[in-house]
Design a protein around this motif. Structure first.
Motif, short mmCIF file in Angstrom:
data_model
loop_
_atom_site.label_atom_id
_atom_site.label_comp_id
_atom_site.label_asym_id
_atom_site.label_seq_id
_atom_site.Cartn_x
_atom_site.Cartn_y
_atom_site.Cartn_z
N TRP A 84 121.98 -48.99 0.96
CA TRP A 84 120.79 -48.44 0.31
C TRP A 84 120.98 -46.95 0.03
CZ3 TRP A 84 116.69 -48.89 -2.48
CH2 TRP A 84 115.68 -47.94 -2.44
N GLY A 115 114.65 -51.14 -5.20
CA GLY A 115 113.80 -49.97 -5.07
C GLY A 115 113.83 -49.13 -6.33
N ASP A 172 111.34 -47.95 -1.56
CA ASP A 172 112.19 -49.01 -1.00
C ASP A 172 111.43 -50.33 -1.03
OD1 ASP A 172 113.88 -50.60 0.41
OD2 ASP A 172 113.91 -49.39 2.23
#
Length: 697
Positions: free
Chosen positions: A87, A42, A695
């Motif tokens: 993430w 991302g 993302d």
């Protein structure tokens, strides 16, 4: 030194994670779509997050879980959680790095060297690896040996970067903290809150005093207008909703027979095993069950009866296998002892709204009726099945099984353990309602045993059969319609409700498979048969919401309507009380004399610090309003926890003997710390919220 090299990449992430943990808050997330880009997980404000960085963080989380939970299964839900945490950590690292650049924060080599040599506050990587456990101080001799080791050259190059990062993050925190000040009025206000009490009287008025809710109708356009005016409250990530039919991996009778056969075959080996620990570790699905103390509360009722009623319950004997909630349990008894008793009981639960007088009267009438039926000879079990509002136990005549004192809420446990077998006690009030309890019995026996437990799982053959049934339904759902196919096969259709990419579905065991399908499908699409941890699922996508806001659905409409009714009731009540205060000549006694149903409350201890009113309870909103009132003057209507109130204070005083100047000196550093942490939290929330986060996973 190899251990330290292995840890280097972990420490980088720990440093940032520790910084984030310092200022705990919920991170917001924005998604631009699921487009996959090779080598790139991302972007954050245009800066790439590599798949390598993301996967390293994920692998660290998995590794940590396995080390902390040996033998535990990583389900699809846990795996999805680790992916999301990885993430978020990657995004956090990137955001912090960008802040370091924005503030021009750097660190010299000399600062790094000084930090490594510091005994006062050495860097984390030095503390973790070179602290002498005996003294709690840095082992300088060990540290110098490691620094002079030529094999550790690569590690120290990496360690230098780790220390630089830690020092820079520390500088960033200090730079942000310097923006915070505590003013003299703030400090005075905090200290006075701690030590000021009031004396006075008030009359509380619930919202219903303005009239019933039905007297305040709400139109559809009012709901829409309120929603638009408050739309920012309903920001959310893209969501989906779906319906599904779930085919659980339920073991067959043949599977159960097979597991029992296997565990039966272990009895002679277990009886003669030289090491129970090694045998259990190899043969049991619960490898740590060695020489554990067990009471009846550690078994289902039927299994407990089978174990504690067994003729083989003696040291050295094997008891079982006993079927117990999806397992077969084989116990090798080491000894039989006694301990704190466990109890068994049945109950009838009647739910109660303490704030609703009418509901209280209804409940008391029902309790009288139950008592009369008990006196007339009705069985407790039949009355529990008839009246109890605890559906789980009501099906079993109110029986809740065996339990320890700690397993039940305190009021329930206290009533049971103070009674005797056969006694009916109550009503006992807990947070769940009112309980009439029948004490079934007590048992203080304990067995110390090692245990081989085998879970009864669906075999491959059973799983294939279940999956075939799911495939038949899926074919029918595509050709005839989802609901029609479910109805024809007498299958239950469930609803997921709204869910995002990150949120776990409300239905356990569904996991990542449904989410992946839902965010690729079109409305109305029916999935293939999806494998999950606990079975197979076929799902149909009902709706998509990519607007970034929660839509005005039935649930939200009801919530807004209730809020508008409260607002209208509040406005009407406030106006009514203003007129009442004016016509009373400033006297609470005059109001009570004119309206005998009202209650005047007088308290000599009203505490500002915690909103406590002696003789009434806790109402921080009401006490906060009192703080600014004039003494000996009837107030205007002020908001309270349950409506509004008219108040008349007679005195305001500090606790005797308080030295305000000394208290201020003591409170100042605490208040500064709170304000700094609040500012850091709000600053970083805002920075993340205003960042462009993409993302690509």
């Amino acid at each position: 030194m190899s251990k330290l090299r292995d840890k280097t990449h972990i420490v980088l992430f720990v440093l940032v994670a520790a910084f984030i943990a310092l200022i705990v808050f919920e991170w917001g997330m924005n998604f631009s779509g699921p487009t996959q880009k090779a080598g790139e997980a991302g972007k954050v404000n245009g800066e790439s997050i590599s798949m390598q960085q993301y996967e390293e963080l994920y692998n660290n989380l998995v590794k940590g879980f396995r080390q902390s939970n040996p033998g535990a299964e990583i389900t699809s839900e846990i795996d999805a959680k680790f992916h999301e945490q990885a993430w978020n950590y990657a995004v956090d690292q990137t955001l912090i790095q960008q802040l370091l650049k924005e503030y021009g924060i750097g660190v010299t080599d000399q600062e790094v060297l000084d930090a490594v040599n510091s005994d006062l506050n050495p860097p984390m990587i030095i503390r973790q690896n070179f602290t002498d456990p005996q003294t709690g101080k840095i082992d300088r001799k060990l540290l110098e040996q490691a620094r002079s080791d030529p094999k550790a050259k690569e590690f120290w190059v990496n360690a230098q970067e780790v220390v630089k990062r830690e020092l820079m993050v520390g500088k960033l925190v200090m730079a942000l903290k310097t923006m915070v000040v505590v003013t003299e009025p703030e400090l005075t206000d905090v200290v006075q809150r701690q030590f000021t009490t009031f004396t006075g009287s008030f009359i509380p008025f619930p919202l219903s005093y303005a009239g019933a809710e039905s007297s305040f109708p709400v139109k559809d356009d009012e709901i829409k207008s309120w929603y638009e005016a408050h739309k920012a409250q309903f920001k959310e990530e893209p969501t989906r909703s779906a319906e599904f039919v779930f085919f659980p991996l339920t073991p067959s009778a043949q599977d159960s027979v097979q597991v029992k056969k296997e565990i039966d075959g272990l009895i002679p080996q277990f009886a003669s095993a030289a090491s129970d620990s090694e045998f259990v570790k190899i043969q049991s699905d619960m490898p740590n069950s060695v020489n554990v103390a067990l009471s009846r509360a550690d078994f289902s009722p039927a299994a407990g009866n089978a174990v504690f009623g067994s003729s083989k319950l003696a040291p050295g004997q094997i008891v079982g296998p006993i079927a117990d909630e999806g397992y077969y349990r084989l116990l090798k008894i080491k000894s039989i002892t006694t301990g704190e008793p466990v109890a068994s009981a049945s109950h009838i639960l009647i739910r109660l709204n303490p704030a609703d007088k009418a509901d209280g009267e209804r409940v008391m009438g029902l309790l009288r009726q139950i008592s009369e039926e008990l006196r007339s000879g009705a069985s407790f079990a039949s009355l529990a099945a008839k009246y109890s509002q605890d559906p789980g136990s009501a099906r079993n005549g109110g029986y809740v099984g065996w339990f320890t004192k700690e397993r039940m809420v305190p009021q329930f446990a206290q009533a049971v353990f103070a009674g005797r077998p056969g006694q009916i006690v109550g009503p006992v009030q807990t947070q769940f309602g009112l309980h009439i309890i029948k004490i079934e019995g007590f048992d203080n026996r304990r067995i110390v045993a090692s245990e081989v437990a085998r879970q009864i799982k669906a075999s491959t053959q059973t799983a294939e059969s279940i999956k075939r049934n799911a495939a038949i339904f899926q074919t029918e759902a595509k050709s005839k319609g989802f609901d029609e196919a479910a109805k024809a096969q007498k299958l239950e259709v469930g609803k997921t409700g709204d869910f995002s990419r990150q949120s776990l579905l409300a239905v356990p065991g569904m996991g990542e498979a449904v989410t992946k399908f839902a965010f690729k499908a079109k409305e109305g699409d029916v999935s293939d048969v999806l494998d999950t941890d606990k079975g197979f699922v076929v799902t149909k996508l009902l709706s998509k919401n990519d607007t970034g806001y929660h839509q005005l659905d039935e649930q939200l409409t009801a919530m807004i309507k209730a809020e508008l009714v409260r607002e209208k009731q509040s406005a009407a009540l406030k106006a009514k009380l203003a007129g009442l205060a004016k016509s009373s000549g400033g006297s609470l006694d005059a109001i009570v004399a004119k309206y005998p149903g009202l209650r005047k409350i007088t308290s000599n201890e009203i505490r500002w610090r915690d909103g406590y009113i002696d003789g009434y309870g806790v109402d921080p909103r009401l006490v906060e309003a009192m703080a600014g009132m004039k003494l000996n003057t009837l107030s205007q209507p002020v908001q309270s926890g349950g409506g509004y109130a008219l108040v008349q204070l007679t005195s305001r005083q500090l606790a005797p003997g308080i030295d305000l100047a000394a208290e201020k000196r003591q409170v100042l550093p605490q208040l500064m710390k709170v304000k700094q942490e609040q500012f850091l939290s709000e600053y970083l929330q805002s920075y993340r919220r205003n960042s462009k986060i993409e993302d690509f996973r």
